[in-house]
Design an enzyme around this catalytic site. Structure first.
Site, PDB file in Angstrom:
ATOM      1  N   LYS A  45       8.700  -9.443  12.232  1.00 38.53           N
ATOM      2  CA  LYS A  45       8.570  -8.665  10.994  1.00 38.53           C
ATOM      3  C   LYS A  45       7.094  -8.375  10.708  1.00 38.53           C
ATOM      4  O   LYS A  45       6.205  -9.027  11.271  1.00 38.53           O
ATOM      5  CB  LYS A  45       9.182  -9.462   9.836  1.00 38.53           C
ATOM      6  CG  LYS A  45       8.485 -10.798   9.555  1.00 38.53           C
ATOM      7  CD  LYS A  45       9.247 -11.642   8.533  1.00 38.53           C
ATOM      8  CE  LYS A  45       8.505 -12.935   8.228  1.00 38.53           C
ATOM      9  NZ  LYS A  45       9.290 -13.817   7.326  1.00 38.53           N
ATOM     10  N   TYR A  88     -22.450  -4.242  -5.470  1.00 42.56           N
ATOM     11  CA  TYR A  88     -21.960  -3.965  -6.825  1.00 42.56           C
ATOM     12  C   TYR A  88     -22.108  -5.201  -7.717  1.00 42.56           C
ATOM     13  O   TYR A  88     -21.755  -6.313  -7.332  1.00 42.56           O
ATOM     14  CB  TYR A  88     -20.482  -3.573  -6.790  1.00 42.56           C
ATOM     15  CG  TYR A  88     -20.215  -2.246  -6.125  1.00 42.56           C
ATOM     16  CD1 TYR A  88     -20.818  -1.083  -6.593  1.00 42.56           C
ATOM     17  CD2 TYR A  88     -19.351  -2.155  -5.047  1.00 42.56           C
ATOM     18  CE1 TYR A  88     -20.552   0.140  -6.003  1.00 42.56           C
ATOM     19  CE2 TYR A  88     -19.080  -0.943  -4.442  1.00 42.56           C
ATOM     20  CZ  TYR A  88     -19.689   0.205  -4.924  1.00 42.56           C
ATOM     21  OH  TYR A  88     -19.418   1.404  -4.332  1.00 42.56           O
TER      22      TYR A  88
HETATM   23  C1  PLP Z   1       9.443 -14.993   8.074  1.00 46.04           C
HETATM   24  C2  PLP Z   1      10.683 -15.793   8.286  1.00 46.04           C
HETATM   25  C3  PLP Z   1      10.769 -16.681   9.374  1.00 46.04           C
HETATM   26  C4  PLP Z   1       9.589 -17.011  10.251  1.00 46.04           C
HETATM   27  O1  PLP Z   1       8.889 -18.030   9.599  1.00 46.04           O
HETATM   28  P1  PLP Z   1       7.571 -18.658  10.253  1.00 46.04           P
HETATM   29  O2  PLP Z   1       7.238 -19.811   9.377  1.00 46.04           O
HETATM   30  O3  PLP Z   1       6.554 -17.579  10.205  1.00 46.04           O
HETATM   31  O4  PLP Z   1       7.933 -19.053  11.629  1.00 46.04           O
HETATM   32  C5  PLP Z   1      11.972 -17.325   9.601  1.00 46.04           C
HETATM   33  N1  PLP Z   1      13.031 -17.119   8.792  1.00 46.04           N
HETATM   34  C6  PLP Z   1      12.992 -16.289   7.728  1.00 46.04           C
HETATM   35  C7  PLP Z   1      14.205 -16.119   6.891  1.00 46.04           C
HETATM   36  C8  PLP Z   1      11.802 -15.613   7.430  1.00 46.04           C
HETATM   37  O5  PLP Z   1      11.755 -14.796   6.377  1.00 46.04           O
END
Ligand code: PLP
Length: 370
Positions: free
Chosen positions: A42, A264
Site C-alpha cells: 500500500k 523565514y
Molecule cells: C499496513 C497494514 C499492515 C502492514 O503493517 P506493517 O506493520 O507495516 O507490517 C498489515 N495489516 C494491515 C491491516 C495494515 O493496514
C-alpha cells in the site's frame, strides 16, 4: 574565474531505492515465520514503488500481496503481476465486478459491505475482517456472529467464497503487552465462530511486521508484512536493512558574519561567522517542517545542522569553517552505514514514526532504483 565546464555534473534531489534490501528483508520473513508472507505494498510500496517492491518481494519468497484500496490492487494487475492480492479498505459501494475481473480478494468489515458485494452478483473471494482491538476497521465482536452467518448463507448459495479471516493488533509494537494476547485470543475465537458456522477460510491472518518478529503465536497461515520489507521494525527488536537513500546537491554556498538571521522568521541567528550551504529540498519534498532546529544532514563527510526553518523547497545547512563546492552531494538520510542520518533519526526529529517519513517523500524528487 571558473567556467561552467569545471563545475561538477548536474545533480538533482534523488531518492535511491535499494531493492536488494527489500529482497533480503523478505527472505528473512519467509524464513522465520510459520505462515506464508503477504507483501503489503500500500501507499506506493511504503514510498518505495508499488510494482518494484511487489515484484522483488514475490521473487524473494512472498506469495501474496496486500493493499488498502481496490485502485491499488488494480495497479498491481496493471503492472502485470499475477499473484493473489487482497484489498482491505474500501467504501461500501466498492466495485465488485472490478475485483472479480482482476481476481482481487476483498476484505469485508461489515454486514452492509457483505450485502452490497453479494448483491453485485459476481462470485468474488472475500476475507471477513474482525476488529481485534483497534476500534478502527473490521467488524465489532458483537456484529461478528451475524456477519459470519450471512457470509455462510451467501457462500452456500454459491455467490461468494470466504477465503480468509483477518484481524490486526493495536499494541504489537510493544511485545508482551496484554492487549496483544487479548487480541490474539479474540481473533482465534472469531475464527472458531466462523468455522462453527460452516465456513472453511483457508487463510487466517493477524500479524503485521511487529507481531511477525516477536510473537510466533500470531503467525497462523499468513503474515502481512509492510514496514519490515522496507527495513522498519516497529518492535525495535530486529535489525532489518533500510532500502532508501535521499540525496541533494548543494546549490549555493555563502559566507555570513555573526548575528545574521537565517530563513523565514529568523528562527536561527548566527553566533559567529560561518559558511552556509543551500539544499533544494523542503517540506514539499517530505522533510517535516516540525524537524526545523533539530535536523541534520551529512555533507563533506560529517553531520551538519540544518539551521533556520525548513521551507517548502529548501533548507540551509551550517558548515562552520569548512566550505564545500556547489554541486557537492548532501545525504539527507540513508541506511546509516556511513554515519549519515537515518529515516529513524528524521522520525525522531519530527516526533513521528519512520513510516511517515518514507511514505511522505514528494513526487518531484527523482527516483532511482537499483
Ligand atoms: C499496513 C497494514 C499492515 C502492514 O503493517 P506493517 O506493520 O507495516 O507490517 C498489515 N495489516 C494491515 C491491516 C495494515 O493496514
Amino acid at each position: 574565474m571558473r567556467t561552467l565546464s569545471t563545475l561538477p555534473a548536474v545533480r538533482e534531489p534523488t531518492l535511491e531505492v535499494d531493492l536488494t534490501a527489500v529482497a533480503a528483508n523478505t527472505r528473512r520473513f519467509a524464513r522465520t515465520t510459520g505462515g506464508a508472507v503477504m507483501a503489503v505494498v500500500k501507499a506506493d510500496g511504503f514510498g518505495h514503488g508499488l510494482a518494484d517492491v511487489a515484484r522483488t518481494a514475490l521473487a524473494a519468497g512472498a506469495t501474496w500481496l496486500g493493499v488498502t484500496s481496490l485502485a491499488e490492487a488494480v495497479a498491481v494487475r496493471a503492472a502485470g503481476i499475477d499473484a493473489p492480492v487482497l484489498s482491505w479498505l474500501n467504501p461500501v459501494e466498492v466495485n465488485a465486478m472490478t475485483a472479480w475481473v482482476h481476481r482481487i480478494d476483498l476484505a469485508v468489515p461489515s454486514l452492509l459491505h457483505l450485502e452490497v458485494v453479494v448483491d453485485a452478483g459476481y462470485p468474488v473471494r472475500v476475507h471477513l475482517q474482525l476488529d481485534t482491538g483497534l476500534a478502527r476497521d473490521g467488524a465489532a465482536p458483537g456484529d461478528w456472529p451475524a456477519l459470519v452467518a450471512a457470509a455462510r448463507r451467501a457462500e452456500a448459495d454459491g455467490r461468494i467464497t470466504v477465503a480468509g479471516v483477518m484481524g490486526h493488533l493495536a499494541m504489537a509494537a510493544e511485545p508482551g503487552h496484554a492487549a496483544n494476547e487479548i487480541g490474539r485470543l479474540a481473533f482465534l475465537h472469531g475464527v472458531d465462530l466462523a468455522v462453527r458456522a460452516g465456513l472453511r477460510p483457508s487463510v487466517r491472518h493477524l500479524a503485521a511486521t511487529a507481531a511477525a518478529l516477536t510473537d510466533p503465536g500470531t503467525h497462523l497461515d499468513l503474515v502481512r508484512i509492510g514496514a519490515g520489507l522496507v527495513g522498519i521494525d516497529p518492535s525495535g527488536t530486529t535489525r532489518l536493512r533500510s532500502a532508501l537513500r535521499l540525496t541533494a546537491p548543494v546549490v549555493q554556498v555563502r559566507r555570513v558574519p555573526a548575528r545574521v538571521g537565517i530563513g523565514y522568521g529568523h528562527t536561527y541567528v548566527t553566533d559567529r561567522a560561518t559558511t552556509l550551504a543551500l539544499l533544494p529540498l523542503g517540506y514539499a519534498d517530505g522533510l517535516p517542517r516540525v524537524a526545523s532546529g533539530r535536523a541534520e544532514v551529512q555533507l563533506a563527510g560529517r553531520r551538519r545542522r540544518v539551521v533556520g526553518v525548513i521551507s517548502m523547497d529548501q533548507i540551509v545547512v551550517d558548515l562552520g569553517d569548512e566550505p564545500v563546492e556547489p554541486g557537492a552531494e548532501a545525504v539527507v538520510f540513508g541506511p546509516g552505514d556511513h554515519g549519515e542520518p537515518t529515516v529513524e533519526d528524521w522520525a525522531g526529529w519530527a516526533d513521528t514514526i519512520p513510516h511517515e517519513i518514507v511514505t511522505g517523500i514528494g513526487a518531484r524528487v527523482r527516483r532511482s532504483v537499483r
